[in-house]
Motif scaffolding. Structure first.
Motif, mmCIF file in Angstrom:
data_model
loop_
_atom_site.group_PDB
_atom_site.id
_atom_site.type_symbol
_atom_site.label_atom_id
_atom_site.label_comp_id
_atom_site.label_asym_id
_atom_site.label_seq_id
_atom_site.Cartn_x
_atom_site.Cartn_y
_atom_site.Cartn_z
ATOM 1 N N THR A 45 0.822 -1.212 0.000
ATOM 2 C CA THR A 45 0.000 0.000 0.000
ATOM 3 C C THR A 45 0.854 1.259 0.000
ATOM 4 O OG1 THR A 45 -0.141 -0.108 2.424
ATOM 5 C CG2 THR A 45 -1.907 -1.153 1.164
ATOM 6 N N SER A 46 1.993 1.225 0.688
ATOM 7 C CA SER A 46 2.882 2.390 0.684
ATOM 8 C C SER A 46 3.398 2.676 -0.723
ATOM 9 C CB SER A 46 4.063 2.153 1.632
ATOM 10 O OG SER A 46 3.616 2.032 2.955
ATOM 11 N N TYR A 48 1.863 2.067 -3.648
ATOM 12 C CA TYR A 48 0.857 2.648 -4.544
ATOM 13 C C TYR A 48 0.452 4.053 -4.098
ATOM 14 C CZ TYR A 48 0.882 -2.132 -6.077
ATOM 15 O OH TYR A 48 1.288 -3.343 -6.545
ATOM 16 N N THR A 49 0.493 4.309 -2.805
ATOM 17 C CA THR A 49 0.241 5.680 -2.340
ATOM 18 C C THR A 49 1.328 6.620 -2.847
ATOM 19 O OG1 THR A 49 -0.786 4.800 -0.335
ATOM 20 C CG2 THR A 49 -0.137 7.112 -0.311
ATOM 21 N N TYR A 50 2.577 6.142 -2.803
ATOM 22 C CA TYR A 50 3.677 6.960 -3.304
ATOM 23 C C TYR A 50 3.530 7.229 -4.803
ATOM 24 C CZ TYR A 50 8.309 8.120 -5.031
ATOM 25 O OH TYR A 50 9.363 8.707 -5.687
ATOM 26 N N ASP A 53 0.782 9.837 -5.243
ATOM 27 C CA ASP A 53 1.254 11.163 -4.812
ATOM 28 C C ASP A 53 2.203 11.768 -5.853
ATOM 29 O OD1 ASP A 53 -0.175 11.287 -2.495
ATOM 30 O OD2 ASP A 53 1.406 10.460 -1.236
ATOM 31 N N LYS A 299 -4.823 6.248 3.824
ATOM 32 C CA LYS A 299 -3.794 7.289 3.745
ATOM 33 C C LYS A 299 -4.401 8.521 3.077
ATOM 34 C CE LYS A 299 0.253 4.282 3.538
ATOM 35 N NZ LYS A 299 0.799 4.762 4.790
ATOM 36 N N ILE A 301 -4.623 11.849 0.634
ATOM 37 C CA ILE A 301 -4.082 12.249 -0.662
ATOM 38 C C ILE A 301 -3.995 13.770 -0.659
ATOM 39 C CG2 ILE A 301 -4.355 12.152 -3.164
ATOM 40 C CD1 ILE A 301 -6.168 9.776 -2.802
ATOM 41 N N LYS A 309 -8.982 10.642 0.533
ATOM 42 C CA LYS A 309 -8.185 9.567 1.094
ATOM 43 C C LYS A 309 -8.164 8.397 0.126
ATOM 44 C CE LYS A 309 -9.278 10.899 5.836
ATOM 45 N NZ LYS A 309 -7.987 11.540 6.018
ATOM 46 N N ILE A 310 -7.053 7.631 0.189
ATOM 47 C CA ILE A 310 -6.939 6.407 -0.577
ATOM 48 C C ILE A 310 -7.016 5.248 0.408
ATOM 49 C CG2 ILE A 310 -4.402 6.574 -0.563
ATOM 50 C CD1 ILE A 310 -4.424 5.044 -3.198
#
Length: 868
Positions: A45-46, A48-50, A53, A299, A301, A309-310
């Motif tokens: 998950t970290s 895909y959030t990165y 972003d 997380k 966005i 949020k995602i």
């Protein structure tokens, strides 16, 4: 009766305990596996959030680029705006459209709506939200915000002329962006008002509003922004496409991704959903259920302050792909081993019964042959003593008499303790008194202990005790022999063998012909050969062939002469690989001094040799790199400074209107911008070259006696204009004992100018910067610059000290710079043999203290105070 063995009589309890342990291990390992699955999920998950972003940041950069293209011209042409927009949209599929909406008064409507004006609406009237023309009114100061350009025009033609201020809620967001100079997102129903062509899933559309000002660097207050506003650039983004683009090529396996707007109206919170291919036809979860999932990762966005949020949820496929079986394998193995243990203990139990029956038979046989046994006892070479169950000696054979020095008549009837050292008598009495409990631990087992002769001397002996029953009484028979010599030899041999076996070196022993007779455990690890593979063979089996013959000739010459040889050679392992070894070979002599064997010790020094080789290569590469760096820096100095000096020089001529006046104001603005940019770039290049020279050790000091008063006054004049513009006061105080320094004057000016410039730059209006120069209690000259500005955190101080590091590093940062000033200052201070310390508190201010060596101090006149 003998006491039953615990393991034979409690085999069922032991088996149950083993099974319980198996289940405990299963629970622990199963929990570890669950935590590992959770770690895999959060790592994914970290990632895909990165990625998302980063994609959002690229969109913000594109919006800022288009805004700057509009900002530099008073009236940007339609074709130029189209060119900027098309290139950006083609590069980023999530960008659906770009709009330019200038701010006009009611009085200027006729110009914008004119048919022949290239920058206008081409004869189209301003319209409201219902696409109805907005009538002309008497309020000439009324403000309009029409969409002037819309790209791509094919999908957004209907929006041309739409007055955004005609819709109150939408207009309020644009006014918010104007007043606070921020990018404001527009989503939900308001975002759909800016859709020229209706599309499906319009709820995932977001519009980013960026204000465009005239002279944006000069607007600080809301009043100034309202006066300087020129219009707005609007970027229309499809968040769903943005997410799919961000994760393209990295599609998450077994993860569903939801993008939600926590501020949206009920039922409209879910903006976009990416369903994993492994999810199949599984339904999309309601917004309220997303927060209750057992392994949900939420997380934020960062979309210009919007509370989006995602949320990532694992599917059944994710758990299937990360399933572990170690815990179940351990449980199964534990149960199987427990069953084997039960079977083994059961056999022991049965064997105990058989042994007891055999003992009973043998006891009877011994009783019947007592006479024969006595005869044997008197004639054997071993010392034999019999005692009763109270420890009283009953028989004492001739061998025992010779061993202890007593006659049989002296000891028979005495307690066996007279033959033991005083320290062991108490323990022996305990053995006798508790024979039914203790006997199984010593009966029929050889033990080494000390005996005591008649003359009081102690000697080591081996004792084996057996028991029997005679006439209903328990008797004990002890067989012993003197092991004094054997003990000495064993101790010597034990120490030698233990030393070789525990050695970190590979050790082997050969005869005089070089045949291997012994190797230690380290030898197998060192060479890969087992003892059975090298026994009787020559050590050349591990020779690599890389060692010169002269080395081996010297080796044999040395050891055959009876001396020790030391050196480094290359050995070859069983697998063919070559290793370096530090070797020591010594001769082994017998009691007559004759050489009988050779002992060789090999220590692996391969890593040391590789390190030495790598170090030599690294030093060569460093020399080449330093030479290349020097050449590059020399080229940079010539190739970059020469054209920049020409740019600055010619622009100075134009600014001074040496050959005539500039007829257009725009040309004057442009040439000033060129001149300022050229000087700024030259400063950056000079800083880079200075930092590089310091790093390469090429920077040299031109030392002289430096007046800190003169330097302070020079810096005061250089910084005064900037201080006045920022409404910051600057004062300097020079101590009389630290008035002059032995230093490089130009470098000292650089140090003080960089520190004071930074302090002024990051101090708010009505702030104060103070420069002090004094001698501390250790006799060192000290230069300090203190401000009550914005200050920094510890981590921000680290960023500021790094090359090109800038604490205020955003695209809209208030203070510009290269991030080289402070690192350059640190380098110059160290070049003078000094050190620099930064003390800073966020929101309170910063103190930079520079300490110079005491030997650089010159005595000066009385203290001088300067104020600016």
């Amino acid at each position: 009766m003998q006491k039953k063995s615990f393991f034979s009589s409690h085999h069922i309890l032991i088996t149950i305990a083993a099974i319980v342990v198996s289940f405990v291990v299963f629970a622990l390992v199963h929990g570890m596996e669950a935590r590992e699955v959770e770690d895999e999920f959060y790592n994914a998950t970290s990632t895909y959030t990165y990625l998302l972003d980063s994609r959002i940041n690229d969109v913000n950069i594109s919006l800022d680029t288009v805004a700057h293209s509009v900002e530099v011209e008073e009236f940007i042409k339609r074709d130029k705006f189209t060119n900027f927009s098309e290139r950006t949209i083609a590069r980023m599929p999530e960008l659906r459209a770009f709009f330019w909406a200038p701010l006009i008064t009611h009085m200027h409507r006729s110009v914008v709506e004119g048919e022949n004006w290239n920058f206008g609406l081409g004869g189209k009237s301003l319209t409201d939200i219902a696409n109805r023309p907005i009538p002309i009114s008497d309020d000439k100061e009324k403000m309009h915000l029409p969409i002037l350009y819309a790209e791509p025009i094919s999908e957004n033609r209907s929006l041309i002329g739409f007055d955004i201020f005609s819709e109150n809620d939408l207009g309020a967001l644009f006014r918010q962006a104007r007043d606070y100079n921020v990018v404001v997102p527009v989503s939900g129903k308001l975002a759909q008002l800016l859709l020229g062509k209706k599309i499906q899933n319009s709820s995932q559309i977001i519009n980013l509003i960026q204000p465009v000002y005239e002279n944006p660097d000069d607007v600080e207050t809301i009043a100034e922004r309202r006066k300087a506003i020129r219009g707005f650039v609007i970027a229309q983004i499809d968040v769903g496409v943005e997410l799919e683009t961000a994760i393209a090529g990295h599609e998450p396996q077994g993860l569903d991704i939801y993008i939600v707007d926590a501020e949206a109206e009920m039922g409209e919170e879910i903006i976009y959903v990416h369903k994993s291919r492994e999810s199949g036809d599984a339904a999309i979860l309601p917004f309220q259920q997303l927060w209750t999932q057992p392994l949900a990762n939420v997380k934020p966005i960062n979309i210009s302050g919007r509370q989006w949020k995602i949320i990532m949820l694992p599917t059944d496929a994710f758990y299937a792909n990360h399933r572990f079986y170690s815990s179940w394998i351990l449980l199964f193995a534990g149960i199987i081993l427990s069953l084997f243990l039960y079977n083994a203990l059961l056999n022991i139990h049965r064997r105990d019964i058989d042994v007891k029956e055999l003992v009973a038979i043998k006891t009877k046989e011994l009783y019947d042959s007592e006479t024969k046994i006595r005869s044997l006892i008197n004639n054997v070479a071993e010392g034999i003593i019999t005692i009763d169950n109270k420890g009283i000696i009953e028989t004492f054979n001739p061998a025992a008499e010779e061993m202890f020095g007593y006659g049989s008549e002296e000891v028979i009837g005495q307690n066996i303790n007279i033959l033991l050292p005083p320290a062991e008598r108490v323990d022996h009495d305990s053995y006798i008194n508790n024979s039914r409990l203790i006997a199984p631990r010593i009966i029929n087992k050889a033990r080494d202990l000390y005996g005591r002769r008649k003359n009081g001397k102690l000697f080591p002996m081996e004792l084996n005790v057996s028991s029997m029953e005679l006439d209903g009484e328990r008797k004990f028979i002890g067989m012993m022999h003197d092991i004094t010599e054997r003990t000495k030899n064993e101790e010597t041999l034990r120490k030698a063998m233990q030393g070789m076996e525990q050695s970190a070196d590979a050790i082997f022993i050969t005869d005089l012909e070089g045949k291997i007779e012994y190797v230690n455990r380290k030898f197998a690890e060192f060479t890969g050969y087992k003892f059975s593979e090298v026994k009787g063979k020559n050590p050349r089996i591990i020779a690599s062939g890389e060692t010169p013959k002269e080395v081996y000739a010297d080796l044999w010459r040395t050891i055959l002469s009876g001396n020790e040889w030391r050196g480094e050679i290359q050995d070859k392992k069983k697998d063919g690989s070559v290793i370096w070894a530090s070797v020591t070979i010594s001769p082994i002599r017998d009691t007559n001094g004759n050489i009988t064997h050779f002992i060789s010790s090999h220590r692996d020094i391969t890593k040391r040799k590789e390190t030495e080789k790598a170090l030599r290569q690294a030093m060569q590469k460093t020399e080449i790199a330093n030479k290349a760096k020097s050449e590059i820096m020399a080229n940079m100095s010539h190739e970059l400074r020469t054209p920049l000096n020409a740019i600055i020089g010619f622009s100075d001529l134009i600014i001074g209107e040496t050959f005539g006046k500039l007829e257009h104001k725009e040309y004057s603005d442009y040439i000033n911008l060129i001149n300022n940019s050229g000087r700024h770039l030259l400063d950056i290049i000079n800083d880079i070259l200075d930092v590089s020279a310091i790093e390469a050790g090429k920077a040299e000091l031109s030392e002289s006696v430096v007046s800190m008063k003169n330097i302070s006054e020079t810096i005061k004049s250089l910084i005064s204009q900037r201080a006045m513009q920022g409404k910051v006061s600057v004062s300097a105080e020079i101590d009389n004992d630290a008035y002059e320094l032995i230093a490089d004057e130009r470098r000292m000016k650089q140090i003080l100018l960089n520190l004071v410039s930074n302090a002024v730059k990051f101090t708010n209006e009505n702030g104060h910067v103070k420069v002090k120069y004094f001698v501390d209690e250790m006799g060192r000259p000290v230069l300090s610059v203190t401000d009550n500005g914005i200050g920094m955190t510890k981590s921000e101080v680290g960023v500021a000290l790094s090359q090109f590091g800038q604490v205020d590093a955003g695209l809209n940062r208030k203070n510009e710079g290269t991030g080289l000033g402070l690192p350059l200052t640190v380098g110059l201070v160290k070049l003078h043999g000094g050190e620099i310390i930064i003390n800073s508190t966020k929101g309170e201010g910063t103190e930079v203290v520079v300490y110079f060596p005491a030997e650089r101090l010159c005595q000066g006149p009385d203290a001088i105070a300067l104020d600016a």
